[in-house]
Design a protein around this motif. Structure first.
Motif, PDB file in Angstrom:
ATOM      1  N   ASP A 117       5.664   1.363  -0.883  1.00 43.08           N
ATOM      2  CA  ASP A 117       6.600   1.945   0.067  1.00 43.08           C
ATOM      3  C   ASP A 117       6.850   0.982   1.232  1.00 43.08           C
ATOM      4  O   ASP A 117       6.018   0.143   1.569  1.00 43.08           O
ATOM      5  CB  ASP A 117       6.089   3.287   0.584  1.00 43.08           C
ATOM      6  CG  ASP A 117       4.831   3.157   1.409  1.00 43.08           C
ATOM      7  OD1 ASP A 117       4.934   2.947   2.622  1.00 43.08           O
ATOM      8  OD2 ASP A 117       3.733   3.242   0.817  1.00 43.08           O
ATOM      9  N   ASN A 119       7.045   1.151   4.553  1.00 40.70           N
ATOM     10  CA  ASN A 119       6.166   1.088   5.729  1.00 40.70           C
ATOM     11  C   ASN A 119       4.878   0.336   5.429  1.00 40.70           C
ATOM     12  O   ASN A 119       4.416  -0.487   6.227  1.00 40.70           O
ATOM     13  CB  ASN A 119       5.846   2.502   6.214  1.00 40.70           C
ATOM     14  CG  ASN A 119       7.053   3.177   6.845  1.00 40.70           C
ATOM     15  OD1 ASN A 119       7.949   2.499   7.348  1.00 40.70           O
ATOM     16  ND2 ASN A 119       7.079   4.492   6.805  1.00 40.70           N
ATOM     17  N   THR A 120       4.298   0.619   4.252  1.00 40.56           N
ATOM     18  CA  THR A 120       3.035  -0.033   3.882  1.00 40.56           C
ATOM     19  C   THR A 120       3.216  -1.529   3.715  1.00 40.56           C
ATOM     20  O   THR A 120       2.406  -2.328   4.198  1.00 40.56           O
ATOM     21  CB  THR A 120       2.485   0.581   2.577  1.00 40.56           C
ATOM     22  OG1 THR A 120       2.279   1.985   2.775  1.00 40.56           O
ATOM     23  CG2 THR A 120       1.172  -0.068   2.178  1.00 40.56           C
ATOM     24  N   LYS A 122       5.544  -3.516   4.960  1.00 44.86           N
ATOM     25  CA  LYS A 122       5.839  -4.188   6.236  1.00 44.86           C
ATOM     26  C   LYS A 122       4.576  -4.317   7.094  1.00 44.86           C
ATOM     27  O   LYS A 122       4.334  -5.361   7.696  1.00 44.86           O
ATOM     28  CB  LYS A 122       6.916  -3.409   6.985  1.00 44.86           C
ATOM     29  CG  LYS A 122       8.309  -3.562   6.395  1.00 44.86           C
ATOM     30  CD  LYS A 122       9.337  -2.775   7.189  1.00 44.86           C
ATOM     31  CE  LYS A 122      10.726  -2.915   6.565  1.00 44.86           C
ATOM     32  NZ  LYS A 122      11.734  -2.109   7.302  1.00 44.86           N
ATOM     33  N   GLU A 123       3.777  -3.256   7.142  1.00 46.01           N
ATOM     34  CA  GLU A 123       2.538  -3.283   7.924  1.00 46.01           C
ATOM     35  C   GLU A 123       1.582  -4.341   7.399  1.00 46.01           C
ATOM     36  O   GLU A 123       0.995  -5.108   8.164  1.00 46.01           O
ATOM     37  CB  GLU A 123       1.879  -1.895   7.863  1.00 46.01           C
ATOM     38  CG  GLU A 123       0.614  -1.778   8.686  1.00 46.01           C
ATOM     39  CD  GLU A 123      -0.013  -0.404   8.557  1.00 46.01           C
ATOM     40  OE1 GLU A 123      -1.223  -0.284   8.838  1.00 46.01           O
ATOM     41  OE2 GLU A 123       0.695   0.548   8.156  1.00 46.01           O
TER      42      GLU A 123
END
Length: 675
Positions: A117, A119-120, A122-123
């Motif tokens: 996903d 968000n994961t 990118k983090e």
């Protein structure tokens, strides 16, 4: 047990059908995590070949390569994809960053292929980039970075999935000495974090930083020297929570395709515009055909009651009726002696006036949704029928009784006839008076020939008939109409009996009229000449529409070739990128999906653009035609718009399949070498 073990590894390259080049010869090696290994040798010694085999880029070898106890030579495609995603990361001499992607997108590329996903990924990417000193460079493109920064991005991409093995091909070959030391410090730190790092290099300076140096010459390992140990400490690159590896998702592929298309925005806009011309042309041809057809239908409905269907006897239905009655069809209809008159009269009877039998009426009454049947009479002849006014005879060709099939729009002056009244056409009235309206209220003598029998009667003109834009005999020839009761009285006064040859079937709903017409035809009865001619015109119009659409469709074929060519060029331009995608775990299906997604988007944009242009032209064209002729002629429908978009997408995707397959079949090693 060693983490990576090589047993009796041999690699051959075919030269001819019989000869092979022996590139790797009985290689025996084993490596553990935490080692920083340099493989050195002269050009052509086999070090790059060994790197490709160890990294799973080249599976055509003999012998065994075991990673964590599993023989990668036995891996199927899915297992090899997972191996590239989870076990191994590559660092290339020329960085091999995708130029149109940002630093962040380059690093998240491997996780995008795993459908992690947004968000994961990118983090995780930001975490690795920050550790490598690139915190302020997330949004930059590779062209905005220095050589050392580019190599750090490449290292971040290799580390982002937390693999166990890092394979670096001349990682400092394109860097100056100071930047090389910085990169080697990072690589050494990676090894200290418990990963197996294998560097391919020809530089002794680089090898001096390694814990182990393997020397290869002519495909053989000639020296394997351990130099120092690296103490493990906490793995700062480890993924805190590893997600299950999945495959590239549809929306992720669409996003990658959009980013790729954005890089060549001008070219893609021109492609979409060129393809939209074909879509626009086809839609406009369909809209034109629909508009003309609607115009004909509306014109007919203005002059003919759409609730009524007409039925006439044919020789076929007459024979069937005669068989049911077990009698022969009467040779004479309407009274004594018409046979001799018919034989000797120089009249040309153009319409076959076959009368309805009771069985025919009963059969028509069984048709579903028929509410009522009105019987009538009609004839069409030359030389027999005249109107006499003040001793002057005026011939006419069409005679009929009125029905609800005629509408108020047919009455130019006056009104529909009642008993002892007739309705005559405008042209006929103008033959008598210069102004047709002057005929109303005048008395005329009507002379008819019905099946060879003469009929006469005096009647008052009640109104002037105009066919308007209707299609049929009354629209082209002089005609006389009266009520069925008046015609019955006329027959009775002349010693004859009315034999109706025409039936009007009233539908209970307007939407059922066409079904009734079809049923009339299926039972063997003839329909109205108006319907027949209208159907003929409609068929001709459909043929012309399809022909014009086909001609316009040639441009769709041209646009398909254009899309295919451009995507082939795109494959060549992005060959190295395709090699990188395969090296970091991209399946053949993923590569194919990205390129097919691009063709899908081109088709979608082309279709939307074509529909938009066609809608604009239709609007402007209809305004111009309405100002000139009082009607509209380009009738676009949502179905045409949807058809245009779908056709554009299908054509574009089909055109994109061939380049996509070519991209998917590229050998990753050859692709990575491409300049």
């Amino acid at each position: 047990m060693p983490f990576l073990e090589v047993n009796n590894l041999n690699k051959y390259y075919p030269i001819t059908d019989k000869d092979r080049f022996h590139a790797l010869k009985d290689v025996q090696l084993s490596f553990d995590k935490g080692e920083l290994v340099s493989i050195i040798g002269e050009s052509g010694s086999g070090k790059s070949t060994l790197m490709n085999v160890l990294g799973g880029l080249d599976l055509k070898f003999e012998g065994e390569i075991r990673v964590d106890g599993e023989n990668i030579g036995h891996f199927k495609e899915k297992e090899m994809v997972n191996f590239h995603k989870e076990k191994v990361g590559f660092i290339f001499q020329s960085f091999n960053l995708v130029p149109h992607l940002s630093v962040l997108d380059n690093v998240t590329l491997a996780m995008t292929l795993s459908n992690v996903d947004a968000n994961t990924r990118k983090e995780r990417a930001k975490e690795v980039l920050e550790h490598l000193g690139l915190k302020d460079h997330y949004k930059k493109k590779p062209s905005q970075l220095s050589g050392g920064q580019k190599q750090r991005v490449a290292i971040a991409r290799a580390l982002v999935n937390d693999p166990d093995i890092i394979i670096a091909d001349e990682p400092t070959g394109a860097l100056d000495s100071q930047t090389s030391d910085q990169v080697l410090d990072i690589i050494e730190e990676i090894a200290k974090n418990g990963k197996l790092v294998i560097m391919v290099t020809h530089s002794e300076r680089v090898a001096s930083r390694s814990t182990r140096v393997v020397t290869i010459d002519d495909g053989k390992i000639i020296n394997d020297e351990k130099r120092k140990n690296i103490h493990d400490h906490k793995n700062t690159f480890q993924i805190k929570k590893r997600q299950e590896n999945k495959n590239l998702g549809f929306f992720a592929a669409i996003r990658m395709a959009l980013l790729n298309m954005k890089e060549k925005l001008g070219r893609n806009i021109l492609i979409a515009l060129g393809a939209s011309i074909g879509i626009m042309s086809v839609i406009l041809m369909l809209a034109l055909g629909n508009g003309v057809n609607d115009y004909l239908t509306d014109t007919m409905n203005e002059n003919v009651n759409p609730m009524i269907s007409e039925a006439r006897m044919t020789e076929e239905t007459q024979e069937e009726a005669d068989e049911e009655l077990d009698t022969e069809a009467p040779a004479e209809q309407g009274g004594g002696g018409p046979g001799n008159l018919a034989a000797n009269n120089p009249i040309v009877q153009l319409s076959k006036n076959i009368a309805f039998e009771e069985s025919n009426i009963a059969e028509l009454e069984t048709i579903p949704h028929v509410e009522e049947i009105e019987l009538a009479y009609s004839s069409f002849s030359i030389g027999s029928d005249t109107v006499v006014y003040e001793d002057e005879s005026y011939p006419f060709m069409n005679f009929g009784t009125i029905s609800a099939n005629m509408t108020d729009s047919n009455i130019l002056y006056g009104s529909f006839p009642e008993n002892s009244e007739v309705l005559i056409t405008e042209e006929m009235a103008e033959n008598v008076f210069s102004t047709a309206e002057d005929m109303i209220g005048e008395e005329v003598e009507v002379k008819l020939s019905v099946n060879g029998s003469p009929l006469t009667g005096n009647y008052t003109v009640s109104g002037i008939y105009t066919a308007g834009n209707a299609i049929g005999p009354a629209s082209a020839y002089d005609s006389v109409f009266m009520t069925m009761d008046t015609f019955a009285d006329m027959n009775e006064e002349n010693g004859l009996t009315v034999e109706p040859n025409l039936a009007y079937l009233y539908a209970d709903e307007a939407s059922k009229s066409q079904m009734i017409k079809d049923e009339i035809s299926d039972l063997g009865y003839a329909g109205s000449s108006t319907d027949t001619l209208a159907e003929t015109f409609t068929q001709m119009l459909d043929i012309f529409t399809y022909i014009l659409s086909g001609v316009a469709g040639i441009s769709l074929f041209v646009s398909a070739i254009m899309i295919l060519t451009v995507l082939y060029i795109s494959v060549v331009e992005r060959t190295q990128e395709i090699g990188v995608l395969k090296a970091i775990g991209g399946r053949n299906k993923d590569i194919r999906r990205i390129f097919v997604s691009e063709s899908f988007l081109i088709g979608l944009f082309s279709g939307l653009l074509g529909v938009g242009i066609a809608s604009f032209i239709s609007m402007v064209g209809n305004i111009a035609v309405e100002n000139l002729f009082g009607t509209t002629i380009l009738h676009m429908t949502p179905a045409y718009a949807l058809f245009g978009i779908l056709a554009s997408i299908v054509i574009s995707v089909v055109a994109g399949v061939f380049p996509a397959n070519k991209a998917a079949r590229l050998d990753p090693i050859e692709a990575l070498r491409h300049d």
